[in-house]
Design an enzyme around this catalytic site. Sequence first.
Site, PDB file in Angstrom:
ATOM      1  N   LEU B  63       0.469  -1.084   0.048  1.00 52.45           N
ATOM      2  CA  LEU B  63      -0.225  -0.232  -0.707  1.00 52.45           C
ATOM      3  C   LEU B  63       0.893   1.147   0.260  1.00 52.45           C
ATOM      4  CD1 LEU B  63      -3.396  -0.205   2.195  1.00 52.45           C
ATOM      5  CD2 LEU B  63      -2.762  -0.488  -0.158  1.00 52.45           C
ATOM      6  N   ASN B  94       6.845  -2.768   3.853  1.00 54.48           N
ATOM      7  CA  ASN B  94       7.999  -2.353   3.300  1.00 54.48           C
ATOM      8  C   ASN B  94       8.153  -0.874   2.892  1.00 54.48           C
ATOM      9  OD1 ASN B  94       6.879  -3.500   0.883  1.00 54.48           O
ATOM     10  ND2 ASN B  94       8.197  -3.546  -0.356  1.00 54.48           N
ATOM     11  N   ASP B 154       9.494  -9.213   2.674  1.00 51.10           N
ATOM     12  CA  ASP B 154       9.125  -8.743   1.649  1.00 51.10           C
ATOM     13  C   ASP B 154       9.369  -7.683   0.954  1.00 51.10           C
ATOM     14  OD1 ASP B 154       7.856 -10.107  -0.736  1.00 51.10           O
ATOM     15  OD2 ASP B 154       6.911  -8.071  -0.891  1.00 51.10           O
ATOM     16  N   HIS B 234       4.275 -14.807  -4.007  1.00 52.00           N
ATOM     17  CA  HIS B 234       4.626 -15.073  -4.952  1.00 52.00           C
ATOM     18  C   HIS B 234       5.168 -15.688  -5.641  1.00 52.00           C
ATOM     19  CE1 HIS B 234       7.835 -12.887  -3.112  1.00 52.00           C
ATOM     20  NE2 HIS B 234       7.343 -11.826  -3.644  1.00 52.00           N
ATOM     21  N   ASN B 284       9.133  -8.542  -9.170  1.00 53.34           N
ATOM     22  CA  ASN B 284      10.799 -10.164  -8.934  1.00 53.34           C
ATOM     23  C   ASN B 284       9.275 -10.699  -7.743  1.00 53.34           C
ATOM     24  OD1 ASN B 284      12.590 -11.514  -8.111  1.00 53.34           O
ATOM     25  ND2 ASN B 284      12.726  -9.142  -6.319  1.00 53.34           N
ATOM     26  N   ASP B 311      -0.211  -9.302  -5.090  1.00 55.42           N
ATOM     27  CA  ASP B 311       0.987  -8.983  -5.402  1.00 55.42           C
ATOM     28  C   ASP B 311       0.923  -7.504  -5.867  1.00 55.42           C
ATOM     29  OD1 ASP B 311       4.192  -8.383  -4.633  1.00 55.42           O
ATOM     30  OD2 ASP B 311       4.971  -9.423  -5.754  1.00 55.42           O
TER      31      ASP B 311
HETATM   32 ZN   LIG Z   1       8.007 -10.760  -2.880  1.00 55.42          ZN
END
Ligand SMILES: [Zn+2]
Lengths: 309, 427
Positions: B63, B94, B154, B234, B284, B311
């Site tokens: 987000l 992150n 992540d 993912h 990625n 993702d």
């Molecule tokens: Zn990731």
Amino acid sequence: MKWLHKDLLDVSQLSRSEVMAIFETAGRFQELQERPVKKVPTLKGRSVILFFAEPSTRTKTSFDVAGKRLSADTFSLATSSSSLTKGESLKDTALTLQAMAPDAIVIRHWCSGAARFLADRLECSVINAGDGRHAHPTQALLDSFTLHQEWGDLTGKTVLILGDIAHSRVARSNVILLRKLGANVRICGPRTLLPPALNTWPVKVFSDLSEAVKGVDAVMCLRLQLERQKDGLLPDLREYARTFGLGLKHVELANPDVRILHPGPLNRGVEINSELADTANSLILDQVASGVVVRMALLFLYMTRKGEE
Amino acid sequence: MAKIDLIVRRARLDGKEVDVFVSRGRIVEVKPSAKSLDTGEARVEEAYGLTLLPSLTDVHVHLREPGFEYKEDVESGLRAAAWGGFGNIMCMANTKPVNDCESVTEMMLEKARKYWPKGPRLFPIGALTKGLKGQELAPMAELAKAGCAAFSNDGVPVESTKIFRLAVEYASDWDRVVIDHCEDPYLGVAAGVNEGEVSSRLGLPGQPDVAEALQVARDVLLSEYLDLPIHLAHISCRKSVDLIRFAKARGVRITAETTPHYLTMTEDVLEAEATEYSTLAKVNPPLRTEDDRLAMIEALNDGTIDCLATDHAPHAGYEKETEFDVAPCGITGLDTALSVTWGLVRDGVLTRETFVRAWTTAPCTVFNLPVNTFAPGDPADFFLFDEDEEWTVTPQALHSKGKNTPLLGSVLKGRVKTHFIAGKKIV
Ligand SMILES: [Zn+2]
């Protein structure tokens, strides 16, 4: 001949007959090289920007000379003087270049695909002078032109490309062009310097140089970036030179009149035995001369394409 | 019987026409549509011709708030979720600052309450290590208490297997599952392109599928050894799927997700004439081969892959309009995921059961989230969906601030018309 392409991004865009047209045009400019006054007014008033985001004296000078021989005005935008180092995006650089309204831009850039990025955004012709590891079409054209001068037809000839293939745009473009012109292509280098999925390339792969040179008509040495050793891809340069450097003993295994090419600048004693570079087999200086006339041909064809026969 | 306050009339649920009765945010009953009905004081939603689906759950969303609100913020992210059919979303840590302390978690939840008081529901994911630096464990007890539904590094996968092991153990004390972004830290990190045929020709340094599979193997062995769950984010390639299948056969507590783009796209996008070097397809893990794509579909159908997740990785336009090497990885996904994956159901590639499991029951089971199976007492989280409505993926059509998708310009089928969370209409 009416030239239909706006940009030269890679040799894959060119048909065989278009390549021949480039060679023919370059051949005509070659005569000019021998005259006392080596300049013609063909591109008078046209401007070419040499945008080199990665330093290169040779290619840049070659384009500069080519442009000036055709009376075009050439302007340089090098890394140090461009604002790229100050963090300006390639898009903004593109728009700045566009605003200068050049007729062609010659670009060298460290990112694969950068020439395409620029070509998609600019109205003028974009000529790729090397993008990352992707393509170096003018080098491939001058290499083949040099061999064409020697042999005429390249069909059925065998050319070995030797060295760091993985990181080489010269190798990628040469494989495509040599195959297009009918030559067989061999590749030799340490596994750490070979690209992935080589089985999908139209080449024969060797790890033993003595095997690889057997009966070849030409060897194309690639420049070894010395920092590859620091990247851990090679144990040391001495071992590289002993295992993958082209030496006199290799030449004896090739065809007697084998031609030797190198895009320069040379690391003497690394990719190639120093004496070998200066023998009659070596076409290294012919490549430099071919570079100017091939680039003249390209500038001529791309910059006169609009509404002219 | 509780007082009915909402009735959805004549909706299409799994081939049948049904009426849905809702009271105080919960499903009371779903029964075949009646010809006529005494609706009393209930609010009536006519749904004739529309498909009824339980709200989807996305366990992997970025987000960007706090820190990168220009890419996305909680408000715009939830809007995209609401219109995309998502009732629950879990957002990664992150951000800047990283979500590694309760004040950041609380701030995210406060924003969600302020802008979208009725939902979709936001479940933050806490950082696994402080600052995502991979050195010290994040205060997971505090984060769990503040509302974090899971933990993950992540964005910056943990390099040290020792730290990762400790994190999995510590997270289990707070009944939370760890989500791992599987990527060997030395083999082509965030390259954005698969190492193989395409990268070879394009001259781009790629990331091989083993970079992912090596970490999957590590996690499988670790999960078995510790007898603790690990969720794999993912998943993109056949090698990983084979390892997960092996793990599940042994009873290892591994779960996994894949995304709509690995089900529908391949590395060939980067070599196609019109999209050569397209940074919009830089993601990625990278888009892989056709064989990998087929493996993902098989694995989703046979349950080897448990869930779907987007993702969702929004970026600003200028960040993507640059050289391939320089562009950030990521595809925006909340707006398009439903249409894309429902398309696979329409084409017979996925069954409706697989679709519902992968987007609702499985993720909710793994992460202990409320799930609607249309059984009495379930949360009344569902949406009405026009399966046939076509729409073009334009920047304007996307509710997310992120317009970075290789689908730009393509025509998708299926649009959310109304969305209810806990019986309240949110769009
Ligand atoms: Zn990731």
